[in-house]
Scaffold this motif. Structure first.
Motif, PDB file in Angstrom:
ATOM      1  N   MET B   1     -20.416   1.789   3.802  1.00 25.62           N
ATOM      2  CA  MET B   1     -18.813   1.152   4.318  1.00 25.62           C
ATOM      3  C   MET B   1     -17.947   1.657   3.392  1.00 25.62           C
ATOM      4  SD  MET B   1     -17.916  -2.643   6.276  1.00 25.62           S
ATOM      5  CE  MET B   1     -17.859  -3.569   4.530  1.00 25.62           C
ATOM      6  N   GLN B   2     -16.560   2.784   3.880  1.00 28.10           N
ATOM      7  CA  GLN B   2     -16.387   2.846   2.755  1.00 28.10           C
ATOM      8  C   GLN B   2     -15.224   1.749   2.808  1.00 28.10           C
ATOM      9  OE1 GLN B   2     -17.039   5.014   0.831  1.00 28.10           O
ATOM     10  NE2 GLN B   2     -14.998   5.047   0.477  1.00 28.10           N
ATOM     11  N   LEU B   3     -13.928   0.941   2.108  1.00 31.83           N
ATOM     12  CA  LEU B   3     -13.193  -0.375   1.607  1.00 31.83           C
ATOM     13  C   LEU B   3     -12.626   0.157   0.820  1.00 31.83           C
ATOM     14  CD1 LEU B   3     -13.827  -2.714   2.948  1.00 31.83           C
ATOM     15  CD2 LEU B   3     -14.174  -3.838   0.488  1.00 31.83           C
ATOM     16  N   TYR B   4     -10.478   0.208   1.154  1.00 30.88           N
ATOM     17  CA  TYR B   4     -10.054   0.179   0.763  1.00 30.88           C
ATOM     18  C   TYR B   4      -9.238  -1.020   0.111  1.00 30.88           C
ATOM     19  CZ  TYR B   4      -4.871   2.449  -0.320  1.00 30.88           C
ATOM     20  OH  TYR B   4      -4.143   2.685  -0.843  1.00 30.88           O
ATOM     21  N   PRO B   6      -6.779  -2.956  -1.806  1.00 29.33           N
ATOM     22  CA  PRO B   6      -4.806  -3.218  -2.130  1.00 29.33           C
ATOM     23  C   PRO B   6      -4.257  -3.678  -2.893  1.00 29.33           C
ATOM     24  CG  PRO B   6      -6.450  -5.400  -1.742  1.00 29.33           C
ATOM     25  CD  PRO B   6      -7.235  -4.527  -1.793  1.00 29.33           C
ATOM     26  N   ILE B   7      -4.897  -3.364  -4.550  1.00 35.85           N
ATOM     27  CA  ILE B   7      -4.174  -3.625  -5.455  1.00 35.85           C
ATOM     28  C   ILE B   7      -4.832  -2.277  -6.146  1.00 35.85           C
ATOM     29  CG2 ILE B   7      -4.057  -4.603  -8.042  1.00 35.85           C
ATOM     30  CD1 ILE B   7      -2.854  -5.813  -5.140  1.00 35.85           C
ATOM     31  N   GLU B   9      -5.687   0.914  -4.829  1.00 36.27           N
ATOM     32  CA  GLU B   9      -5.239   1.441  -4.105  1.00 36.27           C
ATOM     33  C   GLU B   9      -5.995   2.459  -3.841  1.00 36.27           C
ATOM     34  OE1 GLU B   9      -0.694   2.090  -4.961  1.00 36.27           O
ATOM     35  OE2 GLU B   9      -0.774   0.711  -3.634  1.00 36.27           O
ATOM     36  N   VAL B  10      -7.225   2.469  -4.147  1.00 34.16           N
ATOM     37  CA  VAL B  10      -8.158   3.894  -3.910  1.00 34.16           C
ATOM     38  C   VAL B  10      -9.532   2.341  -3.574  1.00 34.16           C
ATOM     39  CG1 VAL B  10      -7.973   4.903  -6.347  1.00 34.16           C
ATOM     40  CG2 VAL B  10      -9.661   3.023  -5.660  1.00 34.16           C
ATOM     41  N   SER B  11      -9.821   4.347  -2.472  1.00 28.63           N
ATOM     42  CA  SER B  11     -11.008   3.783  -1.257  1.00 28.63           C
ATOM     43  C   SER B  11     -11.907   3.784  -1.758  1.00 28.63           C
ATOM     44  CB  SER B  11     -10.968   4.238  -0.368  1.00 28.63           C
ATOM     45  OG  SER B  11     -11.762   4.174   0.469  1.00 28.63           O
ATOM     46  N   ASP B 239      -7.324  -6.971  -9.096  1.00 19.12           N
ATOM     47  CA  ASP B 239      -8.234  -6.809  -7.813  1.00 19.12           C
ATOM     48  C   ASP B 239      -8.691  -7.873  -6.784  1.00 19.12           C
ATOM     49  OD1 ASP B 239      -8.268  -5.353  -5.453  1.00 19.12           O
ATOM     50  OD2 ASP B 239      -7.439  -4.096  -6.229  1.00 19.12           O
ATOM     51  N   VAL B 240      -8.424  -8.714  -5.970  1.00 20.57           N
ATOM     52  CA  VAL B 240      -9.749  -9.758  -5.149  1.00 20.57           C
ATOM     53  C   VAL B 240     -10.363  -9.321  -4.627  1.00 20.57           C
ATOM     54  CG1 VAL B 240      -7.728 -12.019  -5.904  1.00 20.57           C
ATOM     55  CG2 VAL B 240      -7.299 -10.623  -3.850  1.00 20.57           C
ATOM     56  N   LEU B 244     -14.197  -9.626  -5.722  1.00 19.72           N
ATOM     57  CA  LEU B 244     -15.406 -10.407  -5.023  1.00 19.72           C
ATOM     58  C   LEU B 244     -16.957  -9.757  -4.341  1.00 19.72           C
ATOM     59  CD1 LEU B 244     -13.184 -11.882  -1.957  1.00 19.72           C
ATOM     60  CD2 LEU B 244     -14.363 -13.228  -3.982  1.00 19.72           C
TER      61      LEU B 244
END
Lengths: 252, 302
Positions: B1-4, B6-7, B9-11, B239-240, B244
């Protein structure tokens, strides 16, 4: 630009003004970066509108589509061997380079677009980067390296022959946007060409925006950095505490 | 599962990050180290921008240290006073480290600085641990009891104070100095610094082994919390979402690692850790000596 072309055509006393022009559609002009964003395809399509039938024996039309990402300042560095280890020795600042750039055409780029027209409209990747006014002195090899590296990363793409062109009237292509997409405005230009000469140009913009949680976190990190830092710490401590408590409960 | 992210800015693949967190958690549970020295280079490999990797691993260390600190507080193996003195040095060192980091970043030599720090410190610590654990294994086999030196030059310095939990009466200068060094490294390398702090506490300060891990955890948690806040407010590079995922994988890995750790002999554990540290060191050293695939590199400004 179109006014200029019309003027040019009139001055040269060539063909009647603007016999063929572009009518454009985009599958959508908004790209939303969500938490599960994994790249996206934008369908760029359109038609050629004609006032009159093309002259008999005229060369076939070509279409060139260029999508550019937001511009960023960059540093390109060259490593050299010093005292047995590899160290960054020389560096060149590039004031503004697109974070993404794709050119799609109906055929080989040089056949569809002459180098003079490329220079005038800054379409191909090297021209687009030079056109921004980046001065790298005599170190052209740094610009070449930048283009080579970004092509290898899939950020810069030349898609020759990727534009389908049905009966010289309907054209369409898919532009694949990578997963590592930057937020911003993506200017999109379409050129209609004949024998390498641009006969019409059209410009529009694709808007790429973060949405939902992504948007909220990014805004918080930049507008309220101290609060964001505290949130990050609170999350970390809660997770650490939670894990410790959960495993104690399991054991006990 | 790819996740982008937010900070950053990579997937990135979410399971890959969970796995990385789990692997590092496993090792930190086994050996009692934070694992920052492993997670930062691994994040570089996955394609996380270096600035985000350094800042976010500091945040991840806060989480893993916090659950460890709770366990140490219950066992009363934390010397708060010693931890506070180390921390004062640490905060000073961290501020200096951030200044050095920004200066070298402007010169384009940050990669070199980080890599050289890794090679020098991992090489030294790994080599010392290897030597020491090999000797301990030999002693255990031949039945010679280890000698413990009670007095060295550390005891001759002024400003002496009593560290009750550690049972020490020594000058505050050595702990302040050790704290300063660790703070400096924490800011530059994106690590907690346990792998420097623990040997320094045992061999230099002469602290009893049972309070060493708890006390270093105490100082590391405050130091990395400070570093996280510093990075979040000055560079916005924490990047939280990334943190996490690493934490989630890490806490599970740490529990499994702790189970494995209790089944191995301490000197064998130290031998394994020494080999691991030397392997990471060797890999980084090779990247400095070998000719890079591409002499050119591209880096966004700011």
């Amino acid at each position: 630009m179109r006014a200029l072309l019309v003027l040019l055509a009139l001055l040269l006393g060539l063909a009647p003004a603007q016999a063929e022009e572009i009518v454009l559609g985009l599958s959508r002009d908004q790209v939303a970066i969500t938490a599960t964003f994994d790249g996206d395809d934008i369908l760029v399509f359109g038609a050629v509108k004609r006032d009159a039938a093309p002259p008999v024996g005229a060369a076939p039309l070509g279409v060139v589509i260029a999508v550019s990402g937001p511009l960023q300042p960059l540093t390109v560095r060259e490593a050299d061997r010093r005292l047995g280890i590899w160290v960054n020795a020389a560096a060149v600042e590039v004031d503004a380079a697109p974070s993404f750039y794709a050119v799609a055409t109906t055929g080989p780029l040089r056949e569809v677009l002459s180098s003079t027209e490329d220079l005038r409209h800054s379409v191909s990747i090297p021209q687009a980067i030079r056109a921004i006014g980046n001065d790298v002195g005599n170190r052209e090899d740094f610009l070449d390296a930048l283009i080579r590296i970004r092509e290898a990363e899939g950020r810069y793409r030349i898609l020759e022959g990727a534009v389908e062109f049905d009966q010289q009237t309907l054209f369409r292509t898919q532009i694949g946007l990578p997963a590592n997409l930057l937020e911003g405005d993506y200017p999109t230009r379409i050129f209609l060409t004949r024998e390498g000469e641009v006969i019409d140009a059209f410009e529009t913009t694709i808007y790429v925006r973060k949405t939902g949680v992504e948007r909220w976190l990014y805004a918080l990190a930049h507008d309220q950095p101290f609060l964001y830092g505290l949130l990050a710490l609170a999350l970390a401590i809660a997770a650490g505490w939670g894990a410790s408590a959960a495993f104690q409960a399991l054991r006990g | 599962m790819q996740l982008y992210l937010p900070i950053a800015e990579v997937s990135v693949n979410a399971f890959l990050l969970l796995g990385l967190g789990g692997l590092v958690g496993l090792l930190s549970g086994m050996f009692g180290v934070g694992g920052g020295f492993l997670i930062t280079p691994l994040l570089f490999l996955v394609g996380i921008p270096p600035a985000v990797a350094v800042a976010t691993s500091a945040n991840q260390i806060v989480a893993s240290s916090f659950s460890a600190l709770l366990a140490h507080l219950r066992r009363r193996t934390v010397d708060m006073w010693m931890g506070t003195v180390l921390l004062i040095g640490g905060l000073l060192g961290s501020a200096l480290g951030v200044m050095a980091f920004n200066l070298l970043k402007a010169l384009g030599q940050v990669d070199l600085l980080v890599k050289l720090c890794y090679v020098v410190f991992l090489g030294t610590v790994g080599g010392m641990m290897l030597w020491e654990s090999a000797r301990a294994t030999y002693r255990a086999r031949s039945g010679i009891a280890p000698k413990r030196r009670r007095h060295n030059w550390v005891h001759a310095l002024p400003f002496k104070t009593r560290f009750r939990v550690s049972g020490l009466y020594i000058s505050v200068i050595p702990p302040l100095g050790v704290g300063l060094l660790v703070g400096l490294l924490s800011a530059i390398m994106g690590v907690g610094g346990g792998f420097i702090l623990i040997p320094a506490m045992i061999y230099l300060l002469g602290m009893p082994t049972k309070v060493v891990v708890g006390t270093s955890t105490f100082q590391i948690i405050f130091l990395t919390a400070f570093t996280t806040l510093l990075h979040a407010t000055t560079n916005q590079t924490v990047d939280v979402v990334l943190a996490l995922l690493l934490i989630l994988g890490g806490v599970i890995g740490a529990q499994v690692g702790a189970q494995i750790g209790t089944k191995l002999k301490p000197e064998h554990l130290r031998l394994l850790l020494a080999l691991l540290v030397l392997a990471v060191c060797g890999q980084i050293a090779l990247s400095l000596v070998l000719r890079p695939d591409d002499l050119f590199s591209v880096e966004p400004v700011g």
